[in-house]
Scaffold this motif. Structure first.
Motif, PDB file in Angstrom:
ATOM      1  N   PHE A  51     -14.863 -42.868-119.985  1.00 33.86           N
ATOM      2  CA  PHE A  51     -15.415 -42.810-121.337  1.00 33.86           C
ATOM      3  C   PHE A  51     -16.926 -43.051-121.318  1.00 33.86           C
ATOM      4  N   ALA A  52     -17.373 -44.000-120.513  1.00 28.41           N
ATOM      5  CA  ALA A  52     -18.812 -44.262-120.412  1.00 28.41           C
ATOM      6  C   ALA A  52     -19.545 -43.052-119.845  1.00 28.41           C
ATOM      7  N   VAL A  53     -18.964 -42.441-118.812  1.00 28.54           N
ATOM      8  CA  VAL A  53     -19.567 -41.237-118.232  1.00 28.54           C
ATOM      9  C   VAL A  53     -19.618 -40.119-119.267  1.00 28.54           C
ATOM     10  N   THR A  54     -18.516 -39.951-119.998  1.00 33.30           N
ATOM     11  CA  THR A  54     -18.452 -38.886-121.000  1.00 33.30           C
ATOM     12  C   THR A  54     -19.481 -39.100-122.104  1.00 33.30           C
ATOM     13  N   ALA A  55     -19.641 -40.350-122.544  1.00 33.59           N
ATOM     14  CA  ALA A  55     -20.637 -40.641-123.576  1.00 33.59           C
ATOM     15  C   ALA A  55     -22.030 -40.249-123.097  1.00 33.59           C
ATOM     16  N   GLY A  56     -22.335 -40.555-121.838  1.00 30.93           N
ATOM     17  CA  GLY A  56     -23.629 -40.166-121.299  1.00 30.93           C
ATOM     18  C   GLY A  56     -23.796 -38.661-121.227  1.00 30.93           C
ATOM     19  N   LEU A  57     -22.739 -37.940-120.815  1.00 32.08           N
ATOM     20  CA  LEU A  57     -22.819 -36.482-120.714  1.00 32.08           C
ATOM     21  C   LEU A  57     -22.931 -35.826-122.088  1.00 32.08           C
ATOM     22  N   VAL A  58     -22.229 -36.380-123.072  1.00 31.75           N
ATOM     23  CA  VAL A  58     -22.355 -35.839-124.436  1.00 31.75           C
ATOM     24  C   VAL A  58     -23.777 -36.055-124.953  1.00 31.75           C
ATOM     25  N   GLY A  59     -24.338 -37.243-124.686  1.00 36.52           N
ATOM     26  CA  GLY A  59     -25.725 -37.488-125.077  1.00 36.52           C
ATOM     27  C   GLY A  59     -26.678 -36.529-124.397  1.00 36.52           C
ATOM     28  N   LEU A  60     -26.465 -36.267-123.109  1.00 34.11           N
ATOM     29  CA  LEU A  60     -27.309 -35.312-122.392  1.00 34.11           C
ATOM     30  C   LEU A  60     -27.146 -33.909-122.960  1.00 34.11           C
ATOM     31  N   THR A  61     -25.914 -33.539-123.295  1.00 33.73           N
ATOM     32  CA  THR A  61     -25.658 -32.230-123.910  1.00 33.73           C
ATOM     33  C   THR A  61     -26.364 -32.116-125.251  1.00 33.73           C
ATOM     34  N   LEU A  62     -26.309 -33.172-126.037  1.00 35.52           N
ATOM     35  CA  LEU A  62     -26.982 -33.182-127.331  1.00 35.52           C
ATOM     36  C   LEU A  62     -28.486 -33.017-127.164  1.00 35.52           C
ATOM     37  N   LEU A  63     -29.055 -33.694-126.183  1.00 35.02           N
ATOM     38  CA  LEU A  63     -30.491 -33.596-125.938  1.00 35.02           C
ATOM     39  C   LEU A  63     -30.866 -32.192-125.469  1.00 35.02           C
ATOM     40  N   ALA A  64     -30.031 -31.615-124.587  1.00 40.45           N
ATOM     41  CA  ALA A  64     -30.292 -30.253-124.123  1.00 40.45           C
ATOM     42  C   ALA A  64     -30.176 -29.254-125.272  1.00 40.45           C
ATOM     43  N   GLY A  65     -29.168 -29.419-126.123  1.00 42.56           N
ATOM     44  CA  GLY A  65     -29.015 -28.521-127.264  1.00 42.56           C
ATOM     45  C   GLY A  65     -30.158 -28.633-128.238  1.00 42.56           C
ATOM     46  N   ASP A  66     -30.670 -29.849-128.436  1.00 44.36           N
ATOM     47  CA  ASP A  66     -31.827 -30.046-129.306  1.00 44.36           C
ATOM     48  C   ASP A  66     -33.046 -29.320-128.754  1.00 44.36           C
ATOM     49  N   ALA A  67     -33.215 -29.361-127.419  1.00 42.78           N
ATOM     50  CA  ALA A  67     -34.339 -28.667-126.803  1.00 42.78           C
ATOM     51  C   ALA A  67     -34.184 -27.153-126.935  1.00 42.78           C
ATOM     52  N   VAL A  68     -32.959 -26.640-126.730  1.00 36.48           N
ATOM     53  CA  VAL A  68     -32.721 -25.202-126.856  1.00 36.48           C
ATOM     54  C   VAL A  68     -32.958 -24.740-128.289  1.00 36.48           C
ATOM     55  N   ALA A  69     -32.468 -25.514-129.257  1.00 36.58           N
ATOM     56  CA  ALA A  69     -32.672 -25.152-130.665  1.00 36.58           C
ATOM     57  C   ALA A  69     -34.162 -25.147-131.018  1.00 36.58           C
ATOM     58  N   ARG A  70     -34.893 -26.119-130.521  1.00 35.92           N
ATOM     59  CA  ARG A  70     -36.348 -26.169-130.762  1.00 35.92           C
ATOM     60  C   ARG A  70     -37.032 -24.969-130.143  1.00 35.92           C
ATOM     61  N   LEU A  71     -36.625 -24.585-128.956  1.00 35.52           N
ATOM     62  CA  LEU A  71     -37.245 -23.463-128.267  1.00 35.52           C
ATOM     63  C   LEU A  71     -36.978 -22.148-128.980  1.00 35.52           C
ATOM     64  N   ILE A  72     -35.753 -21.967-129.468  1.00 31.25           N
ATOM     65  CA  ILE A  72     -35.390 -20.691-130.093  1.00 31.25           C
ATOM     66  C   ILE A  72     -35.849 -20.635-131.550  1.00 31.25           C
ATOM     67  N   ARG A  73     -35.640 -21.712-132.293  1.00 31.77           N
ATOM     68  CA  ARG A  73     -35.999 -21.710-133.713  1.00 31.77           C
ATOM     69  C   ARG A  73     -37.491 -21.863-133.950  1.00 31.77           C
ATOM     70  N   GLY A  74     -38.184 -22.529-133.033  1.00 29.95           N
ATOM     71  CA  GLY A  74     -39.607 -22.777-133.217  1.00 29.95           C
ATOM     72  C   GLY A  74     -39.901 -24.015-134.028  1.00 29.95           C
ATOM     73  N   LYS A  75     -38.890 -24.825-134.321  1.00 35.16           N
ATOM     74  CA  LYS A  75     -39.084 -26.065-135.065  1.00 35.16           C
ATOM     75  C   LYS A  75     -37.974 -27.042-134.686  1.00 35.16           C
ATOM     76  N   GLU A  76     -38.261 -28.318-134.900  1.00 32.46           N
ATOM     77  CA  GLU A  76     -37.276 -29.333-134.565  1.00 32.46           C
ATOM     78  C   GLU A  76     -36.106 -29.285-135.544  1.00 32.46           C
ATOM     79  N   THR A  77     -34.949 -29.675-135.050  1.00 36.73           N
ATOM     80  CA  THR A  77     -33.764 -29.680-135.894  1.00 36.73           C
ATOM     81  C   THR A  77     -33.798 -30.863-136.858  1.00 36.73           C
ATOM     82  N   GLU A  78     -33.042 -30.705-137.919  1.00 35.30           N
ATOM     83  CA  GLU A  78     -32.925 -31.764-138.907  1.00 35.30           C
ATOM     84  C   GLU A  78     -31.508 -32.336-138.863  1.00 35.30           C
ATOM     85  N   GLY A  79     -31.184 -33.193-139.783  1.00 33.78           N
ATOM     86  CA  GLY A  79     -29.876 -33.830-139.787  1.00 33.78           C
ATOM     87  C   GLY A  79     -28.756 -32.873-140.147  1.00 33.78           C
ATOM     88  N   GLY A  80     -27.532 -33.280-139.827  1.00 32.56           N
ATOM     89  CA  GLY A  80     -26.350 -32.506-140.206  1.00 32.56           C
ATOM     90  C   GLY A  80     -26.046 -31.328-139.312  1.00 32.56           C
TER      91      GLY A  80
END
Length: 716
Positions: free
Chosen positions: A95-124
């Protein structure tokens, strides 16, 4: 003088229609319902079914009252119970490993969204970010593997670099996660919504219980888990021998889960897969919201997906369909919000490509996404850009197919190249007779209207768990009338695009007829019809609306398939049962102790490659239509492979004639239940491995046929 509200009268009529249709569906499905109720009684325990059922109803009512009156306290209590079961079942480290991997996935997805959209993501938008992150990670891992750059050190460097570059976003993402958690329990739902949510929570919790134990499902043990494990051990994606063409086109998601195996073994894979499956429900809710759904639309859509056995069972089975559903629903949600921000459509394209790379049948959602794009009035230039971004996750897999399987669209298209590649050579076991062609059957238009009912009411034809979509999907078709005429036509076009190819696929005999392959597009259907049905019934208000809502709940739970393994899974987690004890339920598991790493094993009706310790394994289930093969010719095909061990499952009747043709060639070695292990008698020249012109394959040419020994297992 009272004035009748036409809208209120119309909604009451629709509600009455929903009640009547619910009754008709329940009557029509009476025999199926009785069958599954009996199976539930067996699952609850012989002699104690009544008390167990009463306890189950009591807990359900308690959770219902908690959700209706104090949702935050109820959520906290369920969370604490879940943590206790995680620790009790021995999954705390995973579970601890999974929590870390989900956090890393979230960070990677945030970077991809910023790169493609041209702006930082918002809530929700957490489901969008997790979907984008998992697609990006799976694609990058494939490319790095082909470049022989996958190892723990390189992955740690890449992860550290990502965290370093995006460290300023960590606090914001943590805030979004906290806000999302609060939003789930904000306010108090209406009683009928609380009822639906309680059913959804029950199904998701049962999926969670199943994820705490080893996976026992057919496809997971046959190729998903072996692919995941082999990628982690070898640092690259390689074709599994003798499973062509069942594997590949394509499995980006398996590559992503390989990261979980590398970090924490198969337990981390199970929990990471569960996290992705739960996120698919979040993406469905977000899609409903962006389609304009409010009130009861979101819980109704979630109820439809949760009580679709093909979808909910995958919370505890390591398949790829539910992940593809996440990517496709996230793509639709981005398209639904792209009118003011056109660059969201580009991210939608990337996610759609990720869905196709995870599961080929995600392409059945093409027309549905195109209809949504038309409603958002995308320009041709933007539409072309969407297709380019969709190609990003797909092109690496096309190149992989070209390199490893001989053709970039293998195995679903074969212009004559793939049969010359080693993937179809004797190294990969017996092949179908090339002279055999699928029977030609004309398209029967009437059958297109019968298929959904066959899938719902005749599940025994197609399988125990994944052969149908449940009953609520039939009822929710009414929701299509809740949209205007143009949208209704687009919906029919999208539905026809999904059903017609499926009809052809079911008749050519080349693809197993399992409704599980429609799971990727099911959240789109659920979201669309839930919004329409909520509009038609005035959000299920009034007495007739409430009755219709209760009818929908009854249809949803009429087939309690998601609950069948729940009692056993709860006992396993509560008692902290060892995984070894759980695996004893597989009839073949104890037989693997009799198999050596240098054995060459032929499966007849068997599927468990994951636990089989032999380096060389061929499977005669998927590629070989045994009932139409001459046993003597078949024997001449497997002898050159150097087979010295055969594992035969007596419950696979199609292999009985082949097995009987072996006569006295086999020496019994071990047996358990329906699984029987035999060794080929080396004294019989007509049985022993052939030394003729077809040499036994070299293990080095079979990179993915080796199961890990103790020295191969990664550090966990």
């Amino acid at each position: 003088m009272s004035v009748t509200n036409p809208a209120r009268t119309s909604s009451a009529r629709v509600s009455v229609l929903v009640v009547v249709l619910s009754l008709l569906i329940l009557i029509r499905a009476g025999r199926l319902i009785l069958m599954y109720v009996n199976r539930l009684g067996i699952a609850l325990g012989s002699g104690r079914a009544g008390g167990a059922l009463a306890a189950l109803v009591f807990v359900f009512l308690l959770v219902f009252l908690g959700i209706a009156k104090a949702p935050r306290i109820t959520a906290a209590a369920i969370g604490l119970l879940s943590l206790f079961l995680i620790v009790r079942s021995g999954n705390a480290a995973a579970f601890a490993v999974t929590a870390g991997l989900v956090g890393l996935t979230l960070l990677a997805g945030d970077a991809v969204a910023r790169l493609i959209r041209g702006k930082e993501t918002e809530g929700g938008e957490l489901p969008i970010l997790i979907a984008a992150g998992s697609v990006a990670i799976g694609t990058v891992l494939l490319v790095l593997g082909e470049a022989h750059l996958i190892n723990r050190l390189s992955l740690l460097i890449i992860a550290a670099a990502l965290v370093g570059v995006r460290r300023g976003r960590i606090g914001e993402l943590a805030r979004q996660v906290a806000d999302g958690a609060r939003a789930l329990t904000s306010g108090t739902p209406r009683p009928i919504e609380a009822l639906w949510i309680t059913i959804v929570v029950a199904v998701l919790f049962l999926g969670f219980l199943g994820a705490l134990r080893p996976d026992l499902s057919w496809d997971a043990l046959s190729y998903h888990l072996p692919q995941i494990r082999d990628f982690a051990l070898k640092g690259r994606v390689e074709p599994l021998p003798n499973l062509y063409p069942v594997t590949y086109l394509w499995h980006t998601y398996d590559t992503y889960l390989g990261l979980g195996y590398l970090a924490g073994g198969d337990r981390a894979v199970r929990l990471l897969h569960l996290a992705i499956g739960l996120t698919a429900f979040g993406a469905t809710a977000l899609l409903v919201k962006r389609l304009g759904g409010a009130g009861s639309a979101i819980p109704l859509a979630l109820l439809a997906v949760a009580t679709c056995p093909s979808a909910s069972v995958q919370l505890m089975e390591t398949y790829v369909d539910l992940a593809a559903a996440l990517f496709l629903a996230a793509a639709a949600a981005e398209l639904a919000a792209c009118r003011r921000e056109p660059r969201r459509a580009l991210l939608a394209g990337f996610l759609f490509g990720g869905a196709a790379a995870a599961k080929f049948f995600s392409l059945l959602g093409t027309v549905g996404l195109a209809a949504l794009a038309l409603r958002r009035q995308l320009s041709l230039r933007t539409a072309a850009a969407v297709l380019l971004f969709a190609a990003i996750p797909v092109i690496p897999w096309l190149a992989w197919n070209q390199k490893h399987l001989g053709f970039f669209l293998a195995p679903y298209a074969d212009p004559g190249k793939a049969h010359r590649h080693e993937a179809s050579s004797p190294n990969y076991g017996p092949r179908p007779d090339p002279r055999r062609t699928p029977p030609e059957r004309p398209l029967e238009i009437a059958r297109l209207f019968v298929i959904p009912f066959d899938l719902a009411f005749h599940v025994s034809r197609f399988g125990k768990s994944d052969g149908f979509t449940g009953l609520l999907g039939l009822l929710m078709v009414v929701g299509a009338w809740g949209w205007n005429r143009k949208v209704f036509v687009l919906f029919c076009a999208a539905a026809a695009f999904a059903v017609v190819p499926w009809y052809f696929a079911s008749n050519v005999g080349s693809i197993a007829y399992s409704n599980r392959y429609l799971v990727p597009v099911f959240p789109l259907f659920a979201a669309f019809t839930a919004v329409g049905l909520a509009r038609l019934t005035d959000d299920f208000r009034g007495r007739t609306g409430g009755t219709a809502a209760i009818s929908a709940a009854a249809v949803a739970v009429a087939l309690p398939l998601p609950f069948l393994t729940g009692p056993t899974d709860l006992r396993i987690a509560w008692k902290g049962v060892s995984p070894e004890v759980v695996l004893q339920s597989l009839p073949d598991y104890t037989l693997w102790k009799q198999v050596r790493r240098d054995d060459r094993v032929l499966f007849l009706g068997e599927h468990d490659r994951y636990h089989c310790p032999a380096r060389f394994v061929v499977n005669d289930v998927i590629l070989h239509q045994a009932r139409d093969v001459d046993p003597s010719r078949w024997a001449s095909e497997w002898r050159p492979l150097g087979i010295n061990v055969i594992l035969f499952r007596s419950d696979w009747r199609d292999a009985q004639d082949l097995f009987d043709s072996l006569g006295d060639c086999l020496q019994p070695a071990a047996s358990r239940s329906v699984a029987r292990l035999y060794r080929v008698d080396p004294r019989r020249t007509d049985c022993a491995p052939s030394s003729g012109s077809s040499p036994a394959p070299n293990e080095s040419s079979l990179p993915n046929s080796e199961a890990p020994g103790e020295e191969d297992k990664p550090t966990r």
